[in-house]
Design an enzyme around this catalytic site. Structure first.
Site, PDB file in Angstrom:
ATOM      1  N   HIS A 161      -7.753  11.484  -2.339  1.00  0.00           N
ATOM      2  CA  HIS A 161      -7.309  10.170  -2.804  1.00  0.00           C
ATOM      3  C   HIS A 161      -7.066  10.268  -4.298  1.00  0.00           C
ATOM      4  CE1 HIS A 161      -7.280   5.929  -3.704  1.00  0.00           C
ATOM      5  NE2 HIS A 161      -7.300   5.646  -2.423  1.00  0.00           N
ATOM      6  N   LEU A 218     -14.658   5.582  -4.913  1.00  0.00           N
ATOM      7  CA  LEU A 218     -13.269   5.173  -4.757  1.00  0.00           C
ATOM      8  C   LEU A 218     -12.889   3.925  -5.553  1.00  0.00           C
ATOM      9  CD1 LEU A 218     -10.887   6.204  -3.009  1.00  0.00           C
ATOM     10  CD2 LEU A 218     -11.232   4.136  -1.693  1.00  0.00           C
ATOM     11  N   HIS A 263     -11.270  12.611   0.407  1.00  0.00           N
ATOM     12  CA  HIS A 263     -11.336  11.264   0.926  1.00  0.00           C
ATOM     13  C   HIS A 263     -11.300  11.182   2.436  1.00  0.00           C
ATOM     14  CE1 HIS A 263     -10.863   6.973   0.812  1.00  0.00           C
ATOM     15  NE2 HIS A 263      -9.686   7.009   1.384  1.00  0.00           N
ATOM     16  N   PHE A 314       0.846  -1.182   0.000  1.00  0.00           N
ATOM     17  CA  PHE A 314       0.000   0.000   0.000  1.00  0.00           C
ATOM     18  C   PHE A 314       0.885   1.236   0.000  1.00  0.00           C
ATOM     19  CE2 PHE A 314      -4.421   1.275   0.596  1.00  0.00           C
ATOM     20  CZ  PHE A 314      -5.060   0.132   0.176  1.00  0.00           C
ATOM     21  N   ARG A 371      -0.350   9.231  -0.854  1.00  0.00           N
ATOM     22  CA  ARG A 371      -1.489   9.805  -1.557  1.00  0.00           C
ATOM     23  C   ARG A 371      -1.334  11.269  -1.921  1.00  0.00           C
ATOM     24  NH1 ARG A 371      -6.166   6.694   1.835  1.00  0.00           N
ATOM     25  NH2 ARG A 371      -5.733   4.702   0.810  1.00  0.00           N
ATOM     26  N   ARG A 379      -2.397  11.152   5.672  1.00  0.00           N
ATOM     27  CA  ARG A 379      -2.576   9.793   6.188  1.00  0.00           C
ATOM     28  C   ARG A 379      -2.089   8.776   5.181  1.00  0.00           C
ATOM     29  NH1 ARG A 379      -6.615   5.714   5.383  1.00  0.00           N
ATOM     30  NH2 ARG A 379      -7.921   7.031   4.083  1.00  0.00           N
ATOM     31  N   GLN A 436      -7.337  14.970   2.926  1.00  0.00           N
ATOM     32  CA  GLN A 436      -6.691  14.078   1.976  1.00  0.00           C
ATOM     33  C   GLN A 436      -7.505  13.928   0.698  1.00  0.00           C
ATOM     34  OE1 GLN A 436      -6.112   9.595   2.666  1.00  0.00           O
ATOM     35  NE2 GLN A 436      -4.074  10.497   2.611  1.00  0.00           N
ATOM     36  N   GLU A 491      -6.741   1.981  -3.486  1.00  0.00           N
ATOM     37  CA  GLU A 491      -5.309   1.989  -3.698  1.00  0.00           C
ATOM     38  C   GLU A 491      -4.796   0.564  -3.844  1.00  0.00           C
ATOM     39  OE1 GLU A 491      -3.472   4.792  -1.122  1.00  0.00           O
ATOM     40  OE2 GLU A 491      -1.652   3.613  -1.007  1.00  0.00           O
TER      41      GLU A 491
HETATM   42  C1  LIG Z   1     -14.383   4.884   0.056  1.00  0.00           C
HETATM   43  C2  LIG Z   1     -13.445   4.819   1.211  1.00  0.00           C
HETATM   44  C3  LIG Z   1     -12.477   3.836   1.264  1.00  0.00           C
HETATM   45  C4  LIG Z   1     -11.610   3.740   2.342  1.00  0.00           C
HETATM   46  N1  LIG Z   1     -10.673   2.762   2.335  1.00  0.00           N
HETATM   47  C5  LIG Z   1      -9.836   2.659   3.402  1.00  0.00           C
HETATM   48  C6  LIG Z   1      -8.881   1.619   3.454  1.00  0.00           C
HETATM   49  O1  LIG Z   1      -8.771   0.795   2.563  1.00  0.00           O
HETATM   50  N2  LIG Z   1      -8.094   1.518   4.525  1.00  0.00           N
HETATM   51  C7  LIG Z   1      -8.183   2.413   5.555  1.00  0.00           C
HETATM   52  O2  LIG Z   1      -7.457   2.274   6.515  1.00  0.00           O
HETATM   53  N3  LIG Z   1      -9.093   3.408   5.529  1.00  0.00           N
HETATM   54  C8  LIG Z   1      -9.923   3.547   4.478  1.00  0.00           C
HETATM   55  N4  LIG Z   1     -10.828   4.575   4.447  1.00  0.00           N
HETATM   56  C9  LIG Z   1     -10.982   5.443   5.597  1.00  0.00           C
HETATM   57  C10 LIG Z   1     -11.719   4.756   6.713  1.00  0.00           C
HETATM   58  O3  LIG Z   1     -12.675   3.878   6.178  1.00  0.00           O
HETATM   59  C11 LIG Z   1     -12.468   5.700   7.611  1.00  0.00           C
HETATM   60  O4  LIG Z   1     -11.649   6.737   7.981  1.00  0.00           O
HETATM   61  C12 LIG Z   1     -12.916   5.007   8.871  1.00  0.00           C
HETATM   62  O5  LIG Z   1     -13.648   3.866   8.550  1.00  0.00           O
HETATM   63  C13 LIG Z   1     -13.743   5.922   9.717  1.00  0.00           C
HETATM   64  O6  LIG Z   1     -14.414   5.177  10.713  1.00  0.00           O
HETATM   65  P1  LIG Z   1     -15.276   5.884  11.787  1.00  0.00           P
HETATM   66  O7  LIG Z   1     -15.734   4.839  12.700  1.00  0.00           O
HETATM   67  O8  LIG Z   1     -14.508   6.982  12.368  1.00  0.00           O
HETATM   68  O9  LIG Z   1     -16.472   6.577  11.028  1.00  0.00           O
HETATM   69  P2  LIG Z   1     -17.650   6.040  10.081  1.00  0.00           P
HETATM   70  O10 LIG Z   1     -17.503   4.637   9.731  1.00  0.00           O
HETATM   71  O11 LIG Z   1     -17.794   7.021   8.991  1.00  0.00           O
HETATM   72  O12 LIG Z   1     -18.911   6.120  11.010  1.00  0.00           O
HETATM   73  C14 LIG Z   1     -19.543   7.311  11.330  1.00  0.00           C
HETATM   74  C15 LIG Z   1     -20.728   6.987  12.174  1.00  0.00           C
HETATM   75  O13 LIG Z   1     -21.214   8.154  12.778  1.00  0.00           O
HETATM   76  C16 LIG Z   1     -22.585   8.234  12.644  1.00  0.00           C
HETATM   77  N5  LIG Z   1     -22.976   9.640  12.706  1.00  0.00           N
HETATM   78  C17 LIG Z   1     -22.432  10.676  12.050  1.00  0.00           C
HETATM   79  N6  LIG Z   1     -23.064  11.799  12.365  1.00  0.00           N
HETATM   80  C18 LIG Z   1     -24.027  11.469  13.243  1.00  0.00           C
HETATM   81  C19 LIG Z   1     -25.021  12.204  13.926  1.00  0.00           C
HETATM   82  N7  LIG Z   1     -25.164  13.497  13.777  1.00  0.00           N
HETATM   83  N8  LIG Z   1     -25.851  11.536  14.739  1.00  0.00           N
HETATM   84  C20 LIG Z   1     -25.736  10.206  14.897  1.00  0.00           C
HETATM   85  N9  LIG Z   1     -24.819   9.484  14.285  1.00  0.00           N
HETATM   86  C21 LIG Z   1     -23.971  10.111  13.456  1.00  0.00           C
HETATM   87  C22 LIG Z   1     -22.881   7.562  11.367  1.00  0.00           C
HETATM   88  O14 LIG Z   1     -24.189   7.078  11.359  1.00  0.00           O
HETATM   89  C23 LIG Z   1     -21.883   6.419  11.396  1.00  0.00           C
HETATM   90  O15 LIG Z   1     -22.418   5.346  12.109  1.00  0.00           O
HETATM   91  C24 LIG Z   1     -11.699   4.681   3.379  1.00  0.00           C
HETATM   92  C25 LIG Z   1     -12.669   5.659   3.338  1.00  0.00           C
HETATM   93  C26 LIG Z   1     -13.518   5.761   2.259  1.00  0.00           C
HETATM   94  C27 LIG Z   1     -14.510   6.873   2.200  1.00  0.00           C
END
Ligand SMILES: Cc1cc2nc3c(=O)[nH]c(=O)nc-3n(C[C@H](O)[C@H](O)[C@H](O)COP(=O)(O)OP(=O)(O)OC[C@H]3O[C@@H](n4cnc5c(N)ncnc54)[C@H](O)[C@@H]3O)c2cc1C
Ligand code: HEM
Ligand code: SF4
Ligand code: F3S
Ligand code: FES
Lengths: 585, 131, 118, 234
Positions: free
Chosen positions: A238, A248, A357, A116, A282, A399, A236, A251
């Site tokens: 992507h 997306l 991203h 990666f 990235r 990142r 970031q 990568e």
């Molecule tokens: C397309 C894509 C591909 C990715 N691929 C990778 C990868 O291969 N490897 C890697 O390491 N990272 C990757 N990332 C980044 C990584 O997935 C995210 O940064 C990470 O999953 C974030 O997790 P989280 O738990 O912080 O938030 P999220 O999974 O985004 O969860 C947010 C949560 O908050 C809740 N929420 C938000 N606002 C409110 C509100 N006002 N009231 C109630 N609930 C709310 C939502 O309902 C959700 O449940 C990728 C990101 C994207 C967009």
């Protein structure tokens, strides 16, 4: 207004929220609030993998991982936090596996690992096989596995509850207010501890890999409660988002050997990162693509060809990998190219564009996950944050791929442990009536907008388009200042929005307007931070201030909203093992 | 786990398939014998002659029993699908079983009771057996 | 708009309907046969059943048996031979073979009934 | 290009039954049904309600009945649906809440009944993964991609007839754990599977199989489970 009491309320059910819930549910009464069903959190979109120096296929170790993360962050990451995470990543990875997550395997039955961007062996010598993966469904399977575990442990979910208000008074967090999307009505949660795990805010930009729900609600809530946001100027991009939609293309595709080609069919990365080529980090890769486009070597769409306009894409070429391999290791990429572009990636190259991203910045927290409210790291009792909405800071100015699923899961677990430890010394605090009145009044305002005249979607569209134009990969003073005016104008217009639907139940028109209001509130911190930071570091690239400036800018930005204006403060970077050096790949 | 009228249906499922497979063969035989082997003439003599041999008796008996169980188990399947009130289900399951048993016995007696064309058993006697 | 009827749903409904029809026929059949211990009676009833109307009904019966049996094999292929990937194709085969068998089978019926003449 | 969408509108508070309303929208090439709905919501009627999040076919929010067939709105190109008005309706088989939104509680409840988590009484090795060969992992590759969009369960006539029938999505989940070499939960899951509301309500109708946006061969998995139960039992 319905009042609930839960010792701990977790906002967000992505990897961070769910992993924390698992931990807290062992010791206390926890409720998880999420505006979409847990399995629909955006963590599920992560395709490529999750980093951990298991060394299943090479002589990897956690110090290399730490070095890469520090270097990737352009030395803005806090090294104590980075060390803590990278050192424990393998153990976390095994735990995730033991919980039942399916992983692709090596012939010996170990977790398979792929290359990666920015991950190397021996401090930058050659690419490392470090990203643990499950075909290209890694985030999805980890998210679902964590959800399954929460179901097993009977974690209490409030699904389709949108948090709209954070109650902080006298520097103590007392609870939150949330709108019950399904049945309508405001619910107040009185708590001992609140954990923010609300994810990112890619929806600030027009082209983004993020879900429509990724509107950074948590950041807006914190900022409104008088708390600062850290390092918001680092966003970031992507390198490989599907042309136009920004969906997306992982990568992992380049990890498996895909090429980037400009309109002349040249593998242009050899001019920007001769060693790592397509697997450069990235920020560098995105800038390289954007440079190709800006200098007229972009691939044209048929319409652009017809009109003689320059192209604004480059190709991601997967053809040489062969259909078999594509279907086996990148099945999702295959489907996405087909469903959203009508392209068979085994036959034709896929046009791509950099896409917004990930937010490196967020709510400032200590390594333990406690939210702080100033440069002296004064903690806010009862308030925690983890995952993409938090800034520990692991990722600094940029990142590395696969580090954020690790960050979310790792810090989700760790903050869960912190809360479990803190819980005996935390207590419920009175809910100030004026806060509850304010929370209700705010929702009433939205439901009473039938006489307004401004269209919500138009304001949102304008914000996204202008941010894309003025505050994206390359930045300069004039555009940034202009953007500040634009935002202030949009904020004014927002006061006069029109809302058609007055129904309390499932009123997504109000919820979307609320999200926009929130976006407009915190987006200024990105622009002001970018305007003030006169250097190039990681994802933040000022064309009018070339070069990194460690003397003046090796520090974290803290942005506050005070009297309607953004005030900045700064916080030192923690440097332990690796002294800042020039970043070369 | 629910038992009896509420029970799962693993055996029913399996049996439907096994009996179905056997029924394919049986039906092929049945049709061939009945309609093609002798130009479709179905007379008492032909049927009775065939039924008189013990081999045919067993074949037909198996066929009959399988078909009845298969068909009626199919009914039970349908009841399980659509009838969710416990009492109604109890009633229908009982009804299906009763009719099924009656039909099976009736059929079995016919097959067993059939004698060579002549001399024929006194009708009263046979009739008595049926009732 | 109702849910779109795809081959699987057609197969299921036809299988169910034919199964039920066959079962009712079986009840009738056993009842008729069992009350026919008397040779005279038997031949009369058989003659009665040789009317064209019954021959047409018998074609329906044949159709039910053929489809139910063939589709039963299709179901078993799905259950035991992981044939889901080609389930729709098998359905069309089932329909085609059923059509042929029914047509072939109907000829002697109709001939005996005098509809087609000897 | 102009398209007409015939969208199901239902407002429980109005006391009126649901009805189909025509909207004409101007869309770019490559637009999806979700884009079309977004356009209606943005500029014609903000009160139109549907679920969505990722808009890239991975979160499972936007499943709905489009031209009589369950699919993901965000993955369905408007162009592919022909020139007739496009019917957009909520998922069948669930209680409608508002417009295109349905009550998914029965769906989640059924899912949770299958004990959807890894069951293994033996402690895992420390500081190592539980071993699993690539061939063993291959069994999980199909079921693990399920996005819990409910398309399949909503399309299943057996589920229409019995809301407590586990349904294909829950059975896919059961398969995902049952055929994971690291799992030993059969003893605990068996009663839910081998049940009046379990496996045996599946009559290989295939609607699930045909509409799954992740191309999961759900019926095949259900057959594996049926055979597993029969084998273990007899
Ligand atoms: C397309 C894509 C591909 C990715 N691929 C990778 C990868 O291969 N490897 C890697 O390491 N990272 C990757 N990332 C980044 C990584 O997935 C995210 O940064 C990470 O999953 C974030 O997790 P989280 O738990 O912080 O938030 P999220 O999974 O985004 O969860 C947010 C949560 O908050 C809740 N929420 C938000 N606002 C409110 C509100 N006002 N009231 C109630 N609930 C709310 C939502 O309902 C959700 O449940 C990728 C990101 C994207 C967009
Ligand atoms: C020709 C050989 C036959 C085969 C291969 C066969 C096969 C099957 C199978 C596999 C099923 C189960 C369907 C399911 O679970 O969805 C079934 C159901 C059924 N069969 Fe047969 N069958 C045959 C003959 C018969 C006959 C002769 C009868 C009439 C007595 C009959 C009546 C039924 C009924 C009523 C059902 C239940 C219908 C349903 O559940 O949908 N079958 N058959
Ligand atoms: S099995 Fe397919 S159709 Fe069913 S919920 Fe999962 S992804 Fe959706
Ligand atoms: S539609 Fe239903 S009946 Fe079985 S094959 Fe699918 S679960
Ligand atoms: S919006 Fe996520 S699957 Fe369609």
């Amino acid at each position: 207004m319905i009042v609930h009491n839960h010792e701990v309320v977790i906002i967000g059910a992505g990897m961070a929220g769910l992993r924390a819930a698992l931990e807290v549910s062992k010791v206390g009464d926890v409720a998880v609030l999420t505006k979409v069903y847990p399995t629909r959190s955006h963590s599920g979109a992560a395709q490529g993998g999750m980093a951990a120096a298991l060394g299943n296929l090479d002589g990897d170790n956690w110090e290399f991982h730490m070095f890469d993360t520090v270097k990737g962050s352009d030395y803005l990451g806090d090294q104590d936090a980075i060390e803590f995470m990278c050192r424990n990543a393998p153990e976390l990875m095994y735990e995730v596996e033991h919980m039942g997550t399916p992983f692709s395997r090596t012939p010996e039955g170990k977790i398979a690992q792929r290359r990666f961007g920015g991950h190397t062996l021996n401090f930058g010598e050659k690419p490392a096989l470090r990203a643990c993966y499950s075909a290209d469904y890694t985030g999805h399977v980890v998210l679902h596995c964590l959800y399954d575990q929460c179901v097993k442990n009977s974690v209490r979910f409030y699904s389709e509850f949108q948090v709209t208000y954070l109650i902080v008074k006298d520097g103590i967090c007392r609870g939150i207010a949330a709108w019950d999307i399904r049945n309508g009505g405001l619910h107040v949660f009185n708590t001992k501890a609140v954990l923010f795990a609300t994810g990112g805010y890619g929806r600030v930009y027009r082209i983004t890999s993020n879900a429509l729900a990724n509107t950074g609600d948590g950041l807006g809530l914190a900022l409104r409660a008088g708390l600062p946001l850290e390092d918001m100027e680092f966003v970031q991009f992507h390198p490989t988002g599907l042309y136009r939609s920004g969906i997306l293309m992982t990568e992992g595709a380049r990890g498996e050997g895909a090429y980037l080609l400009n309109k002349d069919g040249e593998r242009f990365m050899k001019r920007y990162a001769p060693t790592l080529m397509e697997l450069a980090p990235r920020d560098l890769t995105s800038r390289s693509i954007q440079t190709e486009i800006n200098e007229g070597r972009g691939v044209q769409s048929p319409e652009q060809q017809a009109k003689g306009e320059p192209g604004d894409a480059v190709y991601l070429d997967l053809r040489h990998l062969g259909r078999e391999k594509l279907k086996a290791v990148l099945p999702q990429i295959f489907d996405i190219a087909e469903n959203f572009m009508g392209i068979d990636p085994a036959k034709d190259p896929v046009p791509i564009q950099p896409t917004s991203h990930y937010s490196m910045g967020g709510i400032p927290v200590t390594i333990q996950g406690r939210v702080i409210r100033d440069a002296q790291s004064t903690e806010v009792p009862g308030l925690y944050a983890a995952g993409e909405c938090a800034c520990v800071s692991i990722h600094g100015a940029n990142r590395l791929g696969c580090n954020s699923t690790l960050d979310a899961t790792f810090h989700g677990r760790h903050v869960g442990r912190t809360i479990a430890r803190d819980l005996p010394s935390l207590s419920y605090h009175d809910l100030p009536p004026e806060a509850m009145r304010e929370a209700q009044a705010e929702m009433n305002w939205y439901f009473d907008r039938s006489s307004g005249t401004e269209n919500v979607a138009d304001i949102r569209g304008e914000l996204q388009n202008t941010m894309q134009k003025n505050v994206a990969i390359f930045r300069e003073e004039k555009a940034l200042t202009a953007q500040l005016d634009i935002i202030q104008n949009l904020q004014r217009r927002f006061k006069n929005i029109h809302i058609n639907d007055r129904n309390q139940r499932f009123n997504t028109e109000v919820m979307e307007a609320y999200e926009l209001g929130n976006l407009l509130n915190f987006v200024e911190t990105i622009v002001v931070g970018a305007l003030e930071r006169e250097e190039c570091r990681g994802a933040h690239w000022r064309t009018d201030h070339p070069g990194r400036n460690d003397v003046e800018w090796l520090k974290h930005t803290l942005a506050y909203r005070e009297d309607g204006k953004i005030r900045l403060d700064y916080k030192p970077v923690v440097i332990t093992r690796f002294q800042p050096k020039e970043r070369k790949y | 786990m629910e038992r009896g009228i509420g029970s799962g249906g693993a055996f029913a499922w399996f049996f439907q398939r096994i009996s179905g497979a056997v029924l394919v063969l049986a039906l092929l035989l049945h049709f061939w014998v009945l309609h093609y082997s002798n130009q479709g003439e179905v007379t008492f003599e032909i049927v009775a002659q065939r039924l008189a041999t013990p081999v045919w008796k067993t074949i037909d008996l198996t066929f009959l029993v399988l078909a009845v169980i298969h068909g009626f188990w199919g009914f039970l399947m349908i009841v399980r699908d659509y009838v969710h009130s416990k009492n109604m289900r109890l009633f229908l399951v009982a009804a299906v079983w009763t009719v099924g048993l009656v039909i099976a016995v009736m059929g079995a007696l016919t097959i067993i009771g059939f004698h060579p064309p002549l001399p024929v058993a006194p009708p009263e006697q046979l009739g008595g057996m049926v009732q | 708009m109702r849910y779109k009827w795809k081959s699987g749903q057609w197969a299921f409904v036809l299988h169910r309907v034919s199964g039920v029809a066959l079962s009712f026929y079986l009840i009738m059949h056993i009842y008729v046969v069992s009350s026919l211990y008397d040779p005279q009676n038997f031949d009369t009833v058989m003659a009665f059943l040789n009317q064209p109307l019954f021959k047409i009904l018998e074609i329906g019966l044949l159709a039910a048996v053929v489809f139910h049996g063939l589709n039963g094999i299709r179901v078993m292929m799905i259950d035991f031979a992981n044939a889901t990937r080609v389930h729709a194709q098998i359905f069309w085969v089932v329909l085609a073979v059923s059509a042929v068998l029914i047509a072939v089978g109907a000829v002697p019926f109709l001939m005996h009934a005098g509809v087609l003449g000897h | 290009m102009q398209y007409t969408l015939r969208v199901y509108r239902y407002d429980p508070e109005s006391g009126q039954p649901g009805r189909l309303v025509d909207y004409t929208v101007e869309l770019e090439k490559g637009a999806t049904v979700l884009d079309a709905l977004g356009e209606i919501k943005a500029h014609q009627d903000g009160s139109l309600v549907y679920r969505r999040s990722c808009r890239s076919g991975i979160c499972g929010s936007c499943a709905m009945k489009i031209n009589g067939f369950n699919r993901l709105a965000c993955e369905t190109q408007v162009e592919s649906l022909g020139r007739k008005p496009i019917h957009v309706e909520p998922l069948p088989g669930f209680k409608p809440i508002k417009d295109l939104v349905v009550d998914l509680e029965p769906f989640w409840n059924n899912l949770h009944r299958t004990l959807p988590w890894l069951i293994n009484p033996n402690p895992p090795p420390t500081d190592k993964e539980r071993p699993q060969s690539p061939e063993e992992f291959a069994w999980l590759e199909m079921p693990m991609t399920c996005i819990l969009c409910a398309s399949c369960t909503s399309s299943c006539p057996s589920f229409w007839a019995d809301r407590t029938y586990l349904g294909p999505a829950a059975l896919n989940k059961a398969f995902r754990y049952e055929f994971d070499t690291r799992d030993q939960g059969f003893g605990q899951r068996r009663d839910t599977l081998d049940n009046r509301h379990g496996l045996w309500r599946c009559h290989t109708i295939m609607n699930c199989n045909d509409c799954c946006p992740k191309h999961i061969r759900i019926t095949e998995e259900i057959s594996w489970l049926k055979r597993k139960v029969v084998e273990e039992k007899y």
